[in-house]
Design a protein around this motif. Structure first.
Motif, mmCIF file in Angstrom:
data_model
loop_
_atom_site.group_PDB
_atom_site.id
_atom_site.type_symbol
_atom_site.label_atom_id
_atom_site.label_comp_id
_atom_site.label_asym_id
_atom_site.label_seq_id
_atom_site.Cartn_x
_atom_site.Cartn_y
_atom_site.Cartn_z
ATOM 1 N N HIS A 195 0.833 -1.212 0.000
ATOM 2 C CA HIS A 195 0.000 0.000 0.000
ATOM 3 C C HIS A 195 0.867 1.260 0.000
ATOM 4 N N GLU A 196 1.946 1.235 0.783
ATOM 5 C CA GLU A 196 2.844 2.390 0.844
ATOM 6 C C GLU A 196 3.526 2.617 -0.500
ATOM 7 N N LYS A 197 3.974 1.542 -1.135
ATOM 8 C CA LYS A 197 4.614 1.666 -2.442
ATOM 9 C C LYS A 197 3.643 2.217 -3.480
ATOM 10 N N GLN A 198 2.391 1.731 -3.423
ATOM 11 C CA GLN A 198 1.389 2.202 -4.381
ATOM 12 C C GLN A 198 1.110 3.688 -4.187
ATOM 13 N N SER A 199 1.130 4.146 -2.930
ATOM 14 C CA SER A 199 0.917 5.572 -2.667
ATOM 15 C C SER A 199 2.052 6.420 -3.210
ATOM 16 N N GLN A 200 3.227 5.791 -3.418
ATOM 17 C CA GLN A 200 4.379 6.479 -3.976
ATOM 18 C C GLN A 200 4.443 6.338 -5.496
ATOM 19 N N GLY A 201 3.426 5.668 -6.057
ATOM 20 C CA GLY A 201 3.397 5.456 -7.498
ATOM 21 C C GLY A 201 4.252 4.308 -7.964
ATOM 22 N N VAL A 202 4.631 3.411 -7.034
ATOM 23 C CA VAL A 202 5.471 2.257 -7.361
ATOM 24 C C VAL A 202 4.629 0.987 -7.299
ATOM 25 N N GLU A 203 4.578 0.234 -8.403
ATOM 26 C CA GLU A 203 3.819 -1.004 -8.435
ATOM 27 C C GLU A 203 4.731 -2.180 -8.061
ATOM 28 N N VAL A 204 4.292 -2.982 -7.120
ATOM 29 C CA VAL A 204 5.039 -4.167 -6.693
ATOM 30 C C VAL A 204 4.546 -5.367 -7.485
ATOM 31 N N ASP A 205 5.469 -6.109 -8.108
ATOM 32 C CA ASP A 205 5.106 -7.309 -8.863
ATOM 33 C C ASP A 205 4.723 -8.407 -7.873
ATOM 34 N N GLN A 206 3.437 -8.638 -7.738
ATOM 35 C CA GLN A 206 2.952 -9.619 -6.773
ATOM 36 C C GLN A 206 2.824 -11.017 -7.366
ATOM 37 N N THR A 207 3.400 -11.235 -8.536
ATOM 38 C CA THR A 207 3.340 -12.565 -9.173
ATOM 39 C C THR A 207 4.616 -13.365 -8.963
ATOM 40 N N ARG A 208 5.600 -12.793 -8.264
ATOM 41 C CA ARG A 208 6.874 -13.475 -8.075
ATOM 42 C C ARG A 208 7.381 -13.251 -6.665
ATOM 43 N N GLY A 209 8.378 -14.052 -6.302
ATOM 44 C CA GLY A 209 9.043 -13.870 -5.026
ATOM 45 C C GLY A 209 8.140 -14.143 -3.835
ATOM 46 N N VAL A 210 8.403 -13.456 -2.740
ATOM 47 C CA VAL A 210 7.696 -13.711 -1.493
ATOM 48 C C VAL A 210 6.220 -13.340 -1.575
ATOM 49 N N TRP A 211 5.846 -12.570 -2.586
ATOM 50 C CA TRP A 211 4.448 -12.129 -2.712
ATOM 51 C C TRP A 211 3.519 -13.266 -3.111
ATOM 52 N N VAL A 212 4.057 -14.390 -3.559
ATOM 53 C CA VAL A 212 3.212 -15.548 -3.875
ATOM 54 C C VAL A 212 3.263 -16.577 -2.750
ATOM 55 N N SER A 213 3.873 -16.221 -1.631
ATOM 56 C CA SER A 213 3.975 -17.152 -0.512
ATOM 57 C C SER A 213 2.601 -17.459 0.068
ATOM 58 N N ILE A 214 2.438 -18.701 0.485
ATOM 59 C CA ILE A 214 1.178 -19.103 1.113
ATOM 60 C C ILE A 214 1.064 -18.394 2.459
ATOM 61 N N GLY A 215 -0.056 -17.728 2.666
ATOM 62 C CA GLY A 215 -0.254 -16.994 3.904
ATOM 63 C C GLY A 215 -0.485 -15.522 3.640
ATOM 64 N N PHE A 216 0.220 -14.999 2.648
ATOM 65 C CA PHE A 216 0.002 -13.582 2.318
ATOM 66 C C PHE A 216 -1.102 -13.412 1.285
ATOM 67 N N LYS A 217 -0.974 -14.117 0.155
ATOM 68 C CA LYS A 217 -1.926 -13.865 -0.927
ATOM 69 C C LYS A 217 -3.352 -14.243 -0.528
ATOM 70 N N GLU A 218 -3.504 -15.229 0.376
ATOM 71 C CA GLU A 218 -4.847 -15.606 0.828
ATOM 72 C C GLU A 218 -5.448 -14.555 1.762
ATOM 73 N N LEU A 219 -4.585 -13.858 2.513
ATOM 74 C CA LEU A 219 -5.054 -12.848 3.451
ATOM 75 C C LEU A 219 -5.136 -11.444 2.845
ATOM 76 N N ALA A 220 -4.569 -11.273 1.659
ATOM 77 C CA ALA A 220 -4.543 -9.956 1.027
ATOM 78 C C ALA A 220 -5.942 -9.342 0.884
ATOM 79 N N PRO A 221 -6.975 -10.104 0.448
ATOM 80 C CA PRO A 221 -8.316 -9.510 0.345
ATOM 81 C C PRO A 221 -8.858 -9.040 1.698
ATOM 82 N N TYR A 222 -8.512 -9.756 2.761
ATOM 83 C CA TYR A 222 -8.981 -9.375 4.091
ATOM 84 C C TYR A 222 -8.403 -8.019 4.506
ATOM 85 N N PHE A 223 -7.089 -7.851 4.329
ATOM 86 C CA PHE A 223 -6.469 -6.588 4.732
ATOM 87 C C PHE A 223 -6.921 -5.438 3.844
ATOM 88 N N GLU A 224 -7.225 -5.732 2.587
ATOM 89 C CA GLU A 224 -7.740 -4.702 1.691
ATOM 90 C C GLU A 224 -9.125 -4.254 2.151
#
Length: 458
Positions: A251-280
């Motif tokens: 969210h902080e990066k997006q506010s700075q105009g920086v898009e984070v690639d959520q299709t690779r790296g730790v962003w596809v880890s089990i635990g984050f991507k499932e909870l992402a809709p909840y925090f949104e």
């Protein structure tokens, strides 16, 4: 060759504990082979072994990458892991490679990998991931599977015949190899397999080191229950806090105009991507407390499901790709299954047999038949041996299309199953009846025409 211990297996089976046990017993150091555990500051989501359970053993490539760092690829990991293996040995210690990212591990164990099967060429994408620059350079790689397949038939008809028309990822990969190298993927595969066979015949071997691979395994029903319980433990330990930290970062990066690639790296880890809709939803504030709690509960259940599925995929990799690589090398006897189904029997089922095997490896003594370690090992390896010798990959699979059923099958085995199946036979019987019926009516029509032609005038 200098020895190397590798520990593989599904998540939750006890790989990290075994690695620490062996490192403590044989003066070893551990190299992490789990892609997610390389990220710093997320020990719970990435399931890193707690510091108090490491027994003072050095762990390399663990918690070493920041969130804003570019995700490592296979080539990066392989080069650093090989450097660490030599460094550990130079200090008179035993290197132990452990982790659940098995295509990382396999790239280190074997000298050469087929293109697209853990290849370590610079910029090689992780399985299922593609480089944006590739499709920008060759727009056809973003086309529909039918269009890519038509092009592949032009440049590499052998590979085109291998893939199902709807298998877009594999069609894309074969076409991408041609566009990158200027050579058909089928020719590259054939040459690599020839080189592998030649190396085996010359007894050079395909393994880089004198390797002992421990497969820590557990019965599926027992493991699934264990994984469900572990998710609950992770929540108690702070899973939600770590996931929120990741969400806040994006969210902080997006506010700075920086898009984070959520299709690779730790962003596809089990635990984050499932909870992402909840925090949104929490951030948007448009749901009631009850709706938020339901969403939270649903997200946690998704984590349990994804964790079980991930464990299943890890086991499939070992049974198929790792076994095939070892079989092609003539080294299936260096893979030992250790049954961790009953954790109360850890000493008898894991500690003692693994230490005995490592001792024999270090003393250059013969090791026992892998099937002899347990009933689970007997069942697993007997099933693999019953399948017979794995077909060489130079025997390219072909797709077969049934004109009667309008279906396409990959490989001769699937084709034989189809043509001998009841649905296909039913279609054939229906087609035969229709042909007989059509022939009958054509005959009747001809007879009527003939009778009309030769009917005398009244």
């Amino acid at each position: 060759m200098d020895p190397l211990i590798a520990v593989v297996g599904a998540t939750g089976t006890g790989k990290s504990k075994l690695a620490v046990d062996l490192a403590s017993r044989f003066n070893g150091e551990i190299i992490n082979g789990d892609a997610m555990q390389m990220y710093r500051g997320l020990p719970i989501i990435t399931n890193q072994i707690p510091v108090d359970e490491r027994n003072g053993i050095p762990h390399h490539l663990l918690s070493c990458i920041d969130l804003d760092a570019e995700a490592w690829r296979i080539g990066n990991f392989k080069r650093e892991a090989l450097r660490l293996i030599e460094d550990i040995r130079s200090r008179g210690k035993l290197p132990i490679l452990v982790g659940g990212t098995h295509y990382y591990t396999q790239a280190v164990l074997f000298k050469d990998q087929l293109v697209g099967e853990g290849a370590d060429e610079e910029g090689e994408p992780e399985p299922g991931k593609e480089l944006e620059s590739t499709s920008q350079k060759w727009p056809i790689l973003d086309a529909e599977p039918e269009i890519m397949l038509e092009k592949l038939r032009e440049v590499d008809p052998v590979m085109a015949a291998r893939w199902h028309p709807r298998d877009g990822r594999k069609i894309r990969r074969s076409l991408e190899i041609y566009l990158k190298t200027g050579r058909p993927a089928s020719e590259i595969y054939k040459k690599q397999m020839s080189q592998k066979e030649e190396a085996v015949q010359k007894e050079e071997g395909l393994l880089r080191f004198n390797t002992l691979v421990f497969w820590v395994h557990a019965e599926k029903k027992i493991l699934n229950a264990r994984l469900d319980a572990r998710v609950d433990d992770m929540v108690e330990q702070g899973l939600m806090c770590e996931a929120q930290k990741m969400s806040d970062y994006i969210h902080e990066k997006q506010s700075q105009g920086v898009e984070v690639d959520q299709t690779r790296g730790v962003w596809v880890s089990i635990g984050f991507k499932e909870l992402a809709p909840y925090f949104e939803a929490v951030r948007n504030g448009d749901l009631s407390e009850k709706e938020l709690e339901n969403l939270r509960r649903t997200s946690l259940e998704s984590i349990r499901t994804a964790t079980r599925q991930y464990g299943t995929s890890q086991v499939k990799w070992i049974r198929n790709k790792l076994w095939r690589a070892l079989s092609e090398s003539g080294k299936t006897r260096c893979l030992y299954l250790l049954d961790s189904s009953n954790v109360s029997e850890w000493k008898n089922c894991i500690t003692e047999p693994s230490e005995q095997l490592v001792q024999k490896l270090l003393q250059n003594e013969p090791t026992p038949d892998p099937k002899s370690l347990s009933e689970l090992a007997t069942a697993e390896f007997s099933a693999k041996e019953a399948q017979g010798r794995v077909k060489a990959q130079t025997e390219i699979l072909k797709c077969y299309t049934c004109d009667h059923c309008k279906k396409t099958m990959s490989g001769e085995d699937q084709w034989n199953i189809h043509i001998n199946g009841h649905p296909h036979r039913r279609v054939l019987r229906a087609a035969k009846k229709k042909a007989q019926r059509d022939a009958y009516f054509r005959q009747k029509e001809m007879e009527e025409k003939q009778s009309h032609i030769f009917k005398p005038d009244s």
